[in-house]
Design a protein around this motif. Structure first.
Motif, mmCIF file in Angstrom:
data_model
loop_
_atom_site.group_PDB
_atom_site.id
_atom_site.type_symbol
_atom_site.label_atom_id
_atom_site.label_comp_id
_atom_site.label_asym_id
_atom_site.label_seq_id
_atom_site.Cartn_x
_atom_site.Cartn_y
_atom_site.Cartn_z
ATOM 1 N N THR A 78 0.822 -1.208 0.000
ATOM 2 C CA THR A 78 0.000 0.000 0.000
ATOM 3 C C THR A 78 0.857 1.258 0.000
ATOM 4 O OG1 THR A 78 -0.120 0.202 2.398
ATOM 5 C CG2 THR A 78 -1.792 -1.178 1.336
ATOM 6 N N GLY A 79 2.193 1.092 0.188
ATOM 7 C CA GLY A 79 3.085 2.235 0.227
ATOM 8 C C GLY A 79 3.356 2.722 1.633
ATOM 9 N N LEU A 80 2.638 2.189 2.620
ATOM 10 C CA LEU A 80 2.823 2.624 3.995
ATOM 11 C C LEU A 80 3.747 1.674 4.742
ATOM 12 C CD1 LEU A 80 -0.831 3.632 4.825
ATOM 13 C CD2 LEU A 80 1.063 5.117 4.176
ATOM 14 N N LYS A 81 4.368 2.191 5.768
ATOM 15 C CA LYS A 81 5.259 1.394 6.603
ATOM 16 C C LYS A 81 4.478 0.248 7.229
ATOM 17 C CE LYS A 81 8.501 2.000 10.410
ATOM 18 N NZ LYS A 81 9.062 2.989 11.324
ATOM 19 N N ALA A 82 5.031 -0.937 7.141
ATOM 20 C CA ALA A 82 4.392 -2.107 7.724
ATOM 21 C C ALA A 82 4.280 -1.932 9.241
ATOM 22 C CB ALA A 82 5.172 -3.361 7.373
ATOM 23 N N LYS A 83 3.155 -2.326 9.802
ATOM 24 C CA LYS A 83 2.932 -2.221 11.253
ATOM 25 C C LYS A 83 3.699 -3.328 11.975
ATOM 26 C CE LYS A 83 -0.294 0.968 10.923
ATOM 27 N NZ LYS A 83 0.216 2.264 10.756
ATOM 28 N N GLY A 84 3.890 -3.119 13.265
ATOM 29 C CA GLY A 84 4.540 -4.165 14.049
ATOM 30 C C GLY A 84 5.769 -3.632 14.744
ATOM 31 N N GLU A 85 6.833 -4.409 14.721
ATOM 32 C CA GLU A 85 8.063 -4.078 15.427
ATOM 33 C C GLU A 85 8.616 -2.725 14.978
ATOM 34 O OE1 GLU A 85 12.317 -6.250 16.384
ATOM 35 O OE2 GLU A 85 11.290 -6.724 14.527
ATOM 36 N N GLN A 86 8.988 -1.891 15.944
ATOM 37 C CA GLN A 86 9.589 -0.598 15.641
ATOM 38 C C GLN A 86 11.058 -0.810 15.280
ATOM 39 O OE1 GLN A 86 8.235 2.512 15.519
ATOM 40 N NE2 GLN A 86 6.249 1.562 15.759
ATOM 41 N N LEU A 87 11.442 -0.365 14.098
ATOM 42 C CA LEU A 87 12.798 -0.562 13.615
ATOM 43 C C LEU A 87 13.487 0.771 13.350
ATOM 44 C CD1 LEU A 87 12.044 -3.400 11.038
ATOM 45 C CD2 LEU A 87 12.969 -3.661 13.345
ATOM 46 N N LEU A 88 14.789 0.787 13.561
ATOM 47 C CA LEU A 88 15.622 1.932 13.200
ATOM 48 C C LEU A 88 16.461 1.550 11.998
ATOM 49 C CD1 LEU A 88 16.823 3.239 16.657
ATOM 50 C CD2 LEU A 88 15.150 4.273 15.137
ATOM 51 N N TYR A 89 16.773 2.533 11.209
ATOM 52 C CA TYR A 89 17.463 2.342 9.946
ATOM 53 C C TYR A 89 18.712 3.206 9.978
ATOM 54 C CZ TYR A 89 17.476 2.149 4.784
ATOM 55 O OH TYR A 89 17.765 1.944 3.468
ATOM 56 N N TYR A 90 19.876 2.575 10.114
ATOM 57 C CA TYR A 90 21.138 3.304 10.239
ATOM 58 C C TYR A 90 21.911 3.277 8.928
ATOM 59 C CZ TYR A 90 20.492 3.009 15.296
ATOM 60 O OH TYR A 90 20.005 3.116 16.575
ATOM 61 N N PHE A 91 22.413 4.415 8.539
ATOM 62 C CA PHE A 91 23.281 4.570 7.376
ATOM 63 C C PHE A 91 24.664 4.082 7.816
ATOM 64 C CE2 PHE A 91 24.036 8.141 4.003
ATOM 65 C CZ PHE A 91 24.460 7.197 3.092
ATOM 66 N N ALA A 139 26.193 6.834 -5.760
ATOM 67 C CA ALA A 139 26.928 6.034 -4.778
ATOM 68 C C ALA A 139 26.237 4.693 -4.593
ATOM 69 C CB ALA A 139 27.003 6.758 -3.440
ATOM 70 N N LYS A 140 26.959 3.791 -3.978
ATOM 71 C CA LYS A 140 26.403 2.553 -3.450
ATOM 72 C C LYS A 140 26.246 2.805 -1.948
ATOM 73 C CE LYS A 140 26.872 -0.146 -7.185
ATOM 74 N NZ LYS A 140 26.793 0.803 -8.259
ATOM 75 N N LEU A 141 25.064 2.523 -1.421
ATOM 76 C CA LEU A 141 24.764 2.795 -0.025
ATOM 77 C C LEU A 141 24.513 1.487 0.726
ATOM 78 C CD1 LEU A 141 22.163 5.678 -0.527
ATOM 79 C CD2 LEU A 141 24.651 5.869 -0.308
ATOM 80 N N MET A 142 24.853 1.476 1.999
ATOM 81 C CA MET A 142 24.563 0.325 2.840
ATOM 82 C C MET A 142 23.915 0.833 4.132
ATOM 83 S SD MET A 142 26.926 -2.914 3.999
ATOM 84 C CE MET A 142 28.240 -1.892 4.558
ATOM 85 N N CYS A 143 22.841 0.174 4.532
ATOM 86 C CA CYS A 143 22.122 0.560 5.741
ATOM 87 C C CYS A 143 21.855 -0.674 6.592
ATOM 88 C CB CYS A 143 20.800 1.230 5.378
ATOM 89 S SG CYS A 143 21.055 2.753 4.435
ATOM 90 N N ALA A 144 21.850 -0.473 7.900
ATOM 91 C CA ALA A 144 21.571 -1.551 8.848
ATOM 92 C C ALA A 144 20.208 -1.324 9.473
ATOM 93 C CB ALA A 144 22.650 -1.593 9.926
ATOM 94 N N ILE A 145 19.479 -2.400 9.681
ATOM 95 C CA ILE A 145 18.169 -2.348 10.316
ATOM 96 C C ILE A 145 18.308 -2.956 11.706
ATOM 97 C CG2 ILE A 145 15.778 -3.141 10.200
ATOM 98 C CD1 ILE A 145 16.211 -3.304 7.113
#
Length: 150
Positions: A78-91, A139-145
């Motif tokens: 639907t384009g919206l953030k999936a509900k459930g566990e709260q996650l952080l996204y680190y560059f 660039a090529k980017l890498m992120c950690a969840i």
């Protein structure tokens, strides 16, 4: 699929002055995104970078690309953030970064990001920022969840 600013605010935790995505033009959740950042003279970084020749810092162009990546990486169909566990996204990584042209007030950054690899812990992307069909940065980017700690 397109997203307005309200949907973007529902998708990622960034807020002024660090929110660097204004609109999503097209998105395929888990695959790719085309988003926009309208660059205004009112940006908080321009008075210091540089007072008589305003140029958007390259690191903020890369941050805008990473924010666009976060939006489509966490989106469901639907384009919206999936509900459930709260996650952080680190560059966590930048490879092969190149800056091809300055980005100045009045420019519109077209942010194009494609997933190279998505997993539950590490994601890799190929990212390009363009102004008027000219590459401004890539660039090529890498992120950690990571789970958000209470």
């Amino acid at each position: 699929m397109q997203l307005d600013i309200k949907a973007i605010l529902d998708s990622i935790p960034h807020r002024y002055p660090m929110l660097l995505v204004d609109r999503v033009v097209d998105m395929v959740p888990g695959k790719s995104i085309h988003a926009l950042k309208n660059v205004s003279i009112n940006e908080p970084f321009f008075p210091g970078h540089f007072p008589h020749h305003p140029v958007m810092p390259g690191v903020l162009i890369l941050e805008a690309l990473a924010q666009a990546a976060a939006i489509f990486s966490f989106a469901d169909e639907t384009g919206l953030k999936a509900k459930g566990e709260q996650l952080l996204y680190y560059f966590v990584g930048i490879d092969e970064a190149r800056f091809r042209r300055p980005v100045v007030p009045g420019d519109q950054l077209n942010l194009h990001v494609e997933a190279l690899r998505l997993s539950r812990t590490i994601c890799k992307y190929s990212a390009i920022a363009k102004v008027d069909d000219q590459v401004a940065a890539e660039a090529k980017l890498m992120c950690a969840i990571r789970p958000m700690e209470a």
